[in-house]
Design a protein around this motif. Structure first.
Motif, PDB file in Angstrom:
ATOM      1  N   UNK A  91       0.837  -1.202   0.000  1.00  0.00           N
ATOM      2  CA  UNK A  91       0.000   0.000   0.000  1.00  0.00           C
ATOM      3  C   UNK A  91       0.872   1.253   0.000  1.00  0.00           C
ATOM      4  N   UNK A  92       0.220   2.398  -0.035  1.00  0.00           N
ATOM      5  CA  UNK A  92       0.930   3.674  -0.093  1.00  0.00           C
ATOM      6  C   UNK A  92       1.366   4.082   1.318  1.00  0.00           C
TER       7      UNK A  92
ATOM      8  N   UNK B  50      -2.744   5.450  -5.268  1.00  0.00           N
ATOM      9  CA  UNK B  50      -2.339   4.105  -4.915  1.00  0.00           C
ATOM     10  C   UNK B  50      -0.975   3.852  -5.528  1.00  0.00           C
ATOM     11  N   UNK B  51      -0.307   2.789  -5.100  1.00  0.00           N
ATOM     12  CA  UNK B  51       1.053   2.569  -5.581  1.00  0.00           C
ATOM     13  C   UNK B  51       1.100   2.141  -7.042  1.00  0.00           C
TER      14      UNK B  51
ATOM     15  N   UNK C 152      -0.577   7.984   2.204  1.00  0.00           N
ATOM     16  CA  UNK C 152      -1.920   7.837   2.780  1.00  0.00           C
ATOM     17  C   UNK C 152      -2.442   6.451   2.465  1.00  0.00           C
ATOM     18  N   UNK C 153      -2.874   5.733   3.489  1.00  0.00           N
ATOM     19  CA  UNK C 153      -3.426   4.399   3.353  1.00  0.00           C
ATOM     20  C   UNK C 153      -4.892   4.446   3.739  1.00  0.00           C
TER      21      UNK C 153
ATOM     22  N   UNK D  21       0.848   8.481 -10.339  1.00  0.00           N
ATOM     23  CA  UNK D  21       0.962   9.598  -9.410  1.00  0.00           C
ATOM     24  C   UNK D  21       1.783   9.213  -8.181  1.00  0.00           C
ATOM     25  N   UNK D  22       1.815   7.912  -7.829  1.00  0.00           N
ATOM     26  CA  UNK D  22       2.675   7.501  -6.721  1.00  0.00           C
ATOM     27  C   UNK D  22       4.132   7.821  -7.052  1.00  0.00           C
ATOM     28  N   UNK D  23       4.538   7.593  -8.288  1.00  0.00           N
ATOM     29  CA  UNK D  23       5.910   7.875  -8.689  1.00  0.00           C
ATOM     30  C   UNK D  23       6.220   9.361  -8.554  1.00  0.00           C
ATOM     31  N   UNK D  24       5.267  10.213  -8.903  1.00  0.00           N
ATOM     32  CA  UNK D  24       5.460  11.656  -8.730  1.00  0.00           C
ATOM     33  C   UNK D  24       5.465  12.044  -7.260  1.00  0.00           C
ATOM     34  N   UNK D  25       4.616  11.386  -6.464  1.00  0.00           N
ATOM     35  CA  UNK D  25       4.590  11.670  -5.022  1.00  0.00           C
ATOM     36  C   UNK D  25       5.959  11.401  -4.404  1.00  0.00           C
ATOM     37  N   UNK D  26       6.576  10.282  -4.774  1.00  0.00           N
ATOM     38  CA  UNK D  26       7.913   9.989  -4.261  1.00  0.00           C
ATOM     39  C   UNK D  26       8.903  11.057  -4.711  1.00  0.00           C
TER      40      UNK D  26
END
Length: 657
Positions: free
Chosen positions: A147-148, A312-313, A334-335, A317-322
């Motif tokens: 999960x994220x 979500x992973x 955020x989970x 957008x998860x890649x951009x969040x990292x």
């Protein structure tokens, strides 16, 4: 299509522009940032000068220098910064303050904990050493079923620091669906969590994780993450099991392996609605410069900022969040559900509590908040200066709602991009006006145009979204595509040496971009074309309609069937009066030539795992294509709906026979 807000909805705040990073970058490059159009023109006409300036401005550190910025411009096959060796993970960790949060872990219960820059570096060093001991080296694959949470960020950065290749998917994927992706990569190590939270429930994924591991025969080990507090089985397994606690608490020195600019960083997957998902490979350097530009200049992120973007992973957008870490800003994981039943405004409350400066979400989330009467301004959102929105076109009706319920001075940045480039093609910046229902401008460095059927650029007309010059984050290649044929077919088969993305857009006379939906789901009634998003926007403004899907299906007898499917809000009834209101809304806000023949209530609309409506697969099902040729049910959020639409199409064909 009628544009309800022909004038700019907001104009740039001179004070905000003066203090922005895009202004500082322009001064560094000897350019005038007050004229975004001129800045963009320079960024796409002199690619080497622009991307060289991005490299210098953000102080990219290479162990070996580059020979030139762009040695081959032809697409596909552009070569960026040849000779340079560097590492993404080094840049993600270099600007983090030792004693301030680098990551803040949040969940739907409202709880959370910070991970300081010092602790993040220590955990990455420890997990990297563990992976190295397990036989992971440069080019090997490490995959996550996670999960994220911060665990996913630590695992990714640890793999990247070694020059290994990362891939991840969320735990709402069944083991087979995850294996369909990961088995292609022949991974060395799997990192899996015990479960995740969603809408008030803890979802136990221990057995699913072990089943996934059984389906990956190349694994040397599986790292078991204790996230949800569920004890892992203790019985013996045919593969080595290592606890996350053991893997992440060693005292180690972090060393990042310098790799070529175009060395693979990660593999992200297409939605996999037909056949096996495509593995799209991006490189260390291309992601680094593209994300610094997007997050640092367009989102104006830097030290002291905090980003909370619901993802979500398995969404890009998860890649951009990292990559928020590249700018020195704090990123929030955020989970949970974006709007838990017990407290639908949880994300806004967390944004207020943690003084988030950039808040990111989807159009469906904002429209849902408005439709259900949730008022974010009940919380102190004064720290938010940007609300980013992506995943589909943001309708014009959402802009006044954000202004009235989030903040008058907030920049509402609607963004359009794709997993393919793991970034945006168009959006906003501190120095661009915002038109409601439109994306302010193409992003810097993106030579975006709308092409007509003859392959000529058009303005104020609907056309295919194309990119005419290379971007550093375009894929290096597709996984298991040795001759590059699938890659060329995906993007370059329509226009030689021009990237065709598959979106239907209008580039307006004032430089903005309107996204109408996927070009292969365009409505074409009697030769008059319209994007499906225009219909969805008009209909979903009605309080009685929770979601809508319009389909234009060519029929065997030469006819054209255009039904509209609607999911009703609680308590609403699809009677003649509501049908008339829906038709009137389409006539007024979209097109009188595209009023559907039928308006049908449906139990639901299927989406990909990243939330995109399955327009083309549903069209093909209604036309009679077999399910197995149209869609992989494992890639759909509600597979039962696929059978529903297949039956609906079959019943219609029987009636017509």
């Amino acid at each position: 299509m009628t544009r309800p807000y022909p004038d700019p909805f907001t104009t740039p705040d001179p004070q905000a522009v003066a203090g922005s990073r895009i202004m500082d970058f322009a001064r560094h490059a000897g350019r005038d940032a007050t004229d975004y159009t001129a800045l963009h023109r320079w960024s796409v006409t002199d690619l080497e000068d622009f991307w060289g300036a991005v490299w210098e401005y953000f102080g990219i550190e290479a162990e070996s220098p580059y020979e030139r910025v762009l040695s081959e411009e032809r697409m596909p096959g552009a070569r960026w910064f040849p000779g340079a060796t560097l590492n993404y993970a080094h840049h993600a960790l270099r600007n983090l303050a030792d004693d301030r949060p680098a990551v803040i872990a949040l969940d739907e219960t409202g709880s959370g904990y910070p991970v300081s820059g010092d602790r993040l570096r220590a955990q990455v060093a420890s997990v990297a050493a563990t992976l190295r001991d397990l036989g992971v080296g440069q080019g090997d694959r490490v995959v996550g079923y996670l999960p994220n949470t911060p665990h996913a960020i630590v695992a990714f950065l640890a793999a990247a620091s070694l020059g290994a290749v990362w891939s991840v998917c969320g735990q709402d994927y069944a083991p087979k669906a995850a294996a369909d992706r990961f088995a292609q990569l022949e991974p060395t190590v799997l990192i899996a969590a015990d479960g995740y939270l969603f809408n008030g429930a803890t979802h136990d994924r221990r057995q699913a994780a072990l089943e996934l591991a059984d389906g990956l025969p190349t694994l040397k080990a599986t790292l078991l993450v204790d996230h949800a507090g569920l004890p892992w089985p203790t019985e013996p397994h045919p593969f080595l099991l290592v606890s996350w606690e053991e893997a992440s608490t060693r005292t180690e020195q972090l060393t990042c392996t310098a790799v070529p600019f175009d060395h693979p960083l990660w593999v992200v997957f297409s939605s996999g609605t037909t056949g096996l998902p495509k593995g799209i490979v991006h490189g260390h350097g291309g992601v680094l410069v593209e994300h610094l530009k997007t997050l640092g200049l367009h989102s104006d992120l830097g030290p002291g900022d905090r980003l909370l973007w619901y993802t979500t992973t398995h969404w890009m957008m998860w890649n951009l969040v990292v990559s928020t870490l590249l700018t020195g800003a704090t990123t929030c994981t955020y989970d949970g559900s974006p709007a838990p039943s017990a407290k639908p405004d949880t994300l806004w409350e967390l944004a207020a509590r943690h003084r988030v400066t950039v808040f990111g979400t989807s159009p469906q989330y904002l429209l849902g908040m408005a439709k259900f009467g949730i008022d974010p301004s009940a919380h102190d959102l004064s720290a938010i200066r940007v609300v980013g929105c992506t995943g589909s076109a943001l309708p014009a009706s959402a802009y006044p709602w954000v202004r009235d319920h989030v903040g008058e001075r907030v920049l509402l940045a609607s963004i359009s991009g794709g997993t393919d480039v793991v970034s945006g093609f168009a959006g906003s910046a501190p120095n661009t006006p915002v038109w409601a229902g439109e994306l302010s401008a193409p992003h810097l460095g993106v030579a975006l145009a709308a092409y007509d059927a003859e392959g000529l650029p058009v303005v104020d007309q609907v056309g295919e979204l194309v990119v005419t010059r290379p971007m550093p984050s375009m894929p290096l290649y597709f996984w298991n595509d040795p001759d590059g044929s699938r890659y060329r077919e995906a993007y370059f088969s329509s226009y030689p040496e021009v990237w065709r993305h598959g979106d239907w857009i209008t580039v307006t006379g004032h430089g903005s971009v309107i996204v109408h939906g996927r070009s292969d789901s365009t409505l074409n009634r009697n030769g008059v074309r319209l994007g499906s998003a225009d219909i969805h926007d008009a209909v979903e403004r009605l309080p009685e309609v929770a979601e809508a899907l319009v389909i234009g299906a060519e029929e065997a007898d030469g006819g054209y069937w255009m039904p509209l499917f609607v999911v009703l809000a609680a308590g609403a009834v699809l009677d003649d009066a509501l049908r008339d209101r829906i038709r009137d809304a389409i006539r007024a806000a979209a097109s009188p030539r595209h009023v559907p023949e039928e308006i049908l209530e449906t139990p639901g609309i299927p989406h990909t795992r990243t939330g995109k409506k399955l327009e083309v697969p549903i069209k093909r099902l209604l036309q009679g294509a077999p399910v197995e040729q149209v869609v992989n049910p494992a890639s759909v959020d509600n597979p039962d709906l696929i059978d529903y639409y297949a039956r609906l199409g079959a019943e219609r064909r029987r009636r017509s026979a």
